[in-house]
Design a protein around this motif. Structure first.
Motif, PDB file in Angstrom:
ATOM      1  N   HIS A  17       0.576  -1.424   0.083  1.00 59.83           N
ATOM      2  CA  HIS A  17       0.327  -0.137   0.585  1.00 59.83           C
ATOM      3  C   HIS A  17       1.039   1.375  -0.266  1.00 59.83           C
ATOM      4  N   TRP A  18       2.403   1.098   0.245  1.00 59.01           N
ATOM      5  CA  TRP A  18       2.816   1.846   0.102  1.00 59.01           C
ATOM      6  C   TRP A  18       3.406   2.908  -1.316  1.00 59.01           C
ATOM      7  N   MET A  19       3.453   1.769  -2.000  1.00 55.63           N
ATOM      8  CA  MET A  19       3.576   2.310  -3.502  1.00 55.63           C
ATOM      9  C   MET A  19       1.869   1.577  -4.098  1.00 55.63           C
ATOM     10  N   THR A  20       1.198   2.842  -3.680  1.00 55.69           N
ATOM     11  CA  THR A  20       0.072   3.175  -4.686  1.00 55.69           C
ATOM     12  C   THR A  20       0.580   4.344  -5.162  1.00 55.69           C
ATOM     13  N   ASN A  21       1.137   4.823  -4.975  1.00 53.09           N
ATOM     14  CA  ASN A  21       1.493   6.243  -6.676  1.00 53.09           C
ATOM     15  C   ASN A  21       2.418   6.239  -6.831  1.00 53.09           C
ATOM     16  N   ALA A  22       3.559   5.214  -6.382  1.00 57.70           N
ATOM     17  CA  ALA A  22       3.851   4.073  -7.782  1.00 57.70           C
ATOM     18  C   ALA A  22       4.126   3.995  -9.179  1.00 57.70           C
ATOM     19  N   GLN A  23       5.117   4.187 -10.070  1.00 58.04           N
ATOM     20  CA  GLN A  23       4.987   3.500 -11.413  1.00 58.04           C
ATOM     21  C   GLN A  23       5.430   2.256 -11.549  1.00 58.04           C
ATOM     22  N   TRP A  24       4.875   0.921 -11.906  1.00 56.01           N
ATOM     23  CA  TRP A  24       5.311  -0.450 -11.876  1.00 56.01           C
ATOM     24  C   TRP A  24       6.786  -0.079 -13.253  1.00 56.01           C
ATOM     25  N   LEU A  25       7.631  -0.230 -13.079  1.00 58.28           N
ATOM     26  CA  LEU A  25       8.194   0.158 -14.493  1.00 58.28           C
ATOM     27  C   LEU A  25       9.200  -1.551 -14.388  1.00 58.28           C
ATOM     28  N   GLY A  26       8.882  -2.620 -13.916  1.00 58.46           N
ATOM     29  CA  GLY A  26       9.239  -3.607 -13.981  1.00 58.46           C
ATOM     30  C   GLY A  26      10.721  -5.066 -13.124  1.00 58.46           C
ATOM     31  N   ASP A  27      10.501  -6.098 -13.125  1.00 58.45           N
ATOM     32  CA  ASP A  27      10.766  -7.152 -12.418  1.00 58.45           C
ATOM     33  C   ASP A  27      12.926  -6.531 -12.943  1.00 58.45           C
ATOM     34  N   HIS A  28      13.093  -7.073 -11.783  1.00 53.91           N
ATOM     35  CA  HIS A  28      14.498  -6.815 -12.139  1.00 53.91           C
ATOM     36  C   HIS A  28      15.346  -7.614 -11.416  1.00 53.91           C
ATOM     37  N   GLU A  29      16.772  -8.106 -11.290  1.00 55.41           N
ATOM     38  CA  GLU A  29      17.083  -9.476 -10.353  1.00 55.41           C
ATOM     39  C   GLU A  29      18.546  -8.440  -9.994  1.00 55.41           C
ATOM     40  N   ILE A  30      19.228  -8.228  -9.171  1.00 52.99           N
ATOM     41  CA  ILE A  30      20.637  -7.779  -8.837  1.00 52.99           C
ATOM     42  C   ILE A  30      21.458  -8.631  -8.480  1.00 52.99           C
ATOM     43  N   ASP A  31      22.564  -8.540  -8.979  1.00 51.68           N
ATOM     44  CA  ASP A  31      24.019  -9.513  -8.832  1.00 51.68           C
ATOM     45  C   ASP A  31      24.571  -8.594  -7.888  1.00 51.68           C
ATOM     46  N   GLY A  32      25.266  -9.975  -6.663  1.00 52.15           N
ATOM     47  CA  GLY A  32      26.350  -9.048  -5.253  1.00 52.15           C
ATOM     48  C   GLY A  32      25.524  -8.442  -4.054  1.00 52.15           C
ATOM     49  N   TYR A  33      24.349  -9.377  -4.182  1.00 49.68           N
ATOM     50  CA  TYR A  33      23.232  -9.038  -2.723  1.00 49.68           C
ATOM     51  C   TYR A  33      23.092  -9.772  -2.636  1.00 49.68           C
ATOM     52  N   GLU A  34      22.772 -10.322  -1.112  1.00 48.37           N
ATOM     53  CA  GLU A  34      21.753 -11.514  -0.407  1.00 48.37           C
ATOM     54  C   GLU A  34      21.066 -11.378   0.091  1.00 48.37           C
ATOM     55  N   LEU A  35      19.815 -11.802  -0.098  1.00 49.53           N
ATOM     56  CA  LEU A  35      18.303 -11.602   1.240  1.00 49.53           C
ATOM     57  C   LEU A  35      18.564 -12.806   1.808  1.00 49.53           C
ATOM     58  N   ALA A  61       7.371  12.753  -2.461  1.00 48.67           N
ATOM     59  CA  ALA A  61       6.659  12.820  -1.187  1.00 48.67           C
ATOM     60  C   ALA A  61       6.638  10.887  -0.560  1.00 48.67           C
ATOM     61  N   THR A  62       6.725  10.116  -1.932  1.00 44.83           N
ATOM     62  CA  THR A  62       6.808   8.623  -1.555  1.00 44.83           C
ATOM     63  C   THR A  62       7.990   8.136  -0.684  1.00 44.83           C
ATOM     64  N   LEU A  63       9.311   8.472  -1.138  1.00 37.83           N
ATOM     65  CA  LEU A  63      10.243   8.316  -0.910  1.00 37.83           C
ATOM     66  C   LEU A  63      11.235   9.065   0.707  1.00 37.83           C
ATOM     67  N   GLY A  64       9.841  10.377   0.776  1.00 36.67           N
ATOM     68  CA  GLY A  64      10.010  10.811   1.781  1.00 36.67           C
ATOM     69  C   GLY A  64       9.503   9.657   3.209  1.00 36.67           C
ATOM     70  N   GLU A  65       8.257   8.826   3.162  1.00 33.10           N
ATOM     71  CA  GLU A  65       7.737   8.162   3.499  1.00 33.10           C
ATOM     72  C   GLU A  65       8.154   7.210   3.617  1.00 33.10           C
ATOM     73  N   LEU A  66       9.539   6.503   2.477  1.00 30.45           N
ATOM     74  CA  LEU A  66       9.547   5.294   2.336  1.00 30.45           C
ATOM     75  C   LEU A  66      11.127   5.431   3.694  1.00 30.45           C
ATOM     76  N   ASP A  67      11.209   6.622   3.449  1.00 31.01           N
ATOM     77  CA  ASP A  67      12.437   6.552   4.150  1.00 31.01           C
ATOM     78  C   ASP A  67      12.369   6.519   5.898  1.00 31.01           C
ATOM     79  N   ALA A  68      11.640   6.977   5.816  1.00 27.51           N
ATOM     80  CA  ALA A  68      10.770   6.902   7.472  1.00 27.51           C
ATOM     81  C   ALA A  68      10.421   5.853   7.951  1.00 27.51           C
TER      82      ALA A  68
END
Length: 113
Positions: A17-35, A61-68
């Motif tokens: 729900h925090w992403m309601t005003n976001a525009q989905w661009l696509g999926d991606h795999e990032i290398d060099g990280y562990e989950l 505004a969304t970035l500010g909310e996510l940072d918080a």
């Protein structure tokens, strides 16, 4: 600006729900990280793996909310990473993952409980 998300902010997840005003661009795999599972949400750290993510275009505004939500108490820190959609902010976990379960698939949706 863009953000890359890998866990509870992804589509149809608990914090999407925090992403309601976001525009989905696509999926991606990032290398060099562990989950890692931190319980009800995940964290990524730099490492030897690959993590499945979603990339979104967001406003300030969304970035500010996510940072918080994500950076309070120093739990996460934003890091700029490259994606096929341009550079995007990634929240990297800042605490120890000792004793935490690594999600070998790199995909929070395939974590199993």
């Amino acid at each position: 600006m863009r953000i890359i998300v890998y866990g509870s902010l992804r589509r149809e997840q608990g914090n999407s729900h925090w992403m309601t005003n976001a525009q989905w661009l696509g999926d991606h795999e990032i290398d060099g990280y562990e989950l890692y599972s931190l319980g009800h949400y995940p964290g990524v750290i730099t490492g030897e793996g690959q993590v499945h993510c979603e990339v979104y275009r967001i406003d300030a505004a969304t970035l500010g909310e996510l940072d918080a939500l994500r950076t309070k108490g120093g739990e996460y820190k934003r890091q700029l990473v490259q994606t096929p959609y341009g550079s995007a902010w990634l929240y990297v976990y800042q605490r120890s993952v000792a004793g935490r379960r690594r999600i070998e698939s790199g995909d929070w949706l395939l974590r199993g409980e």
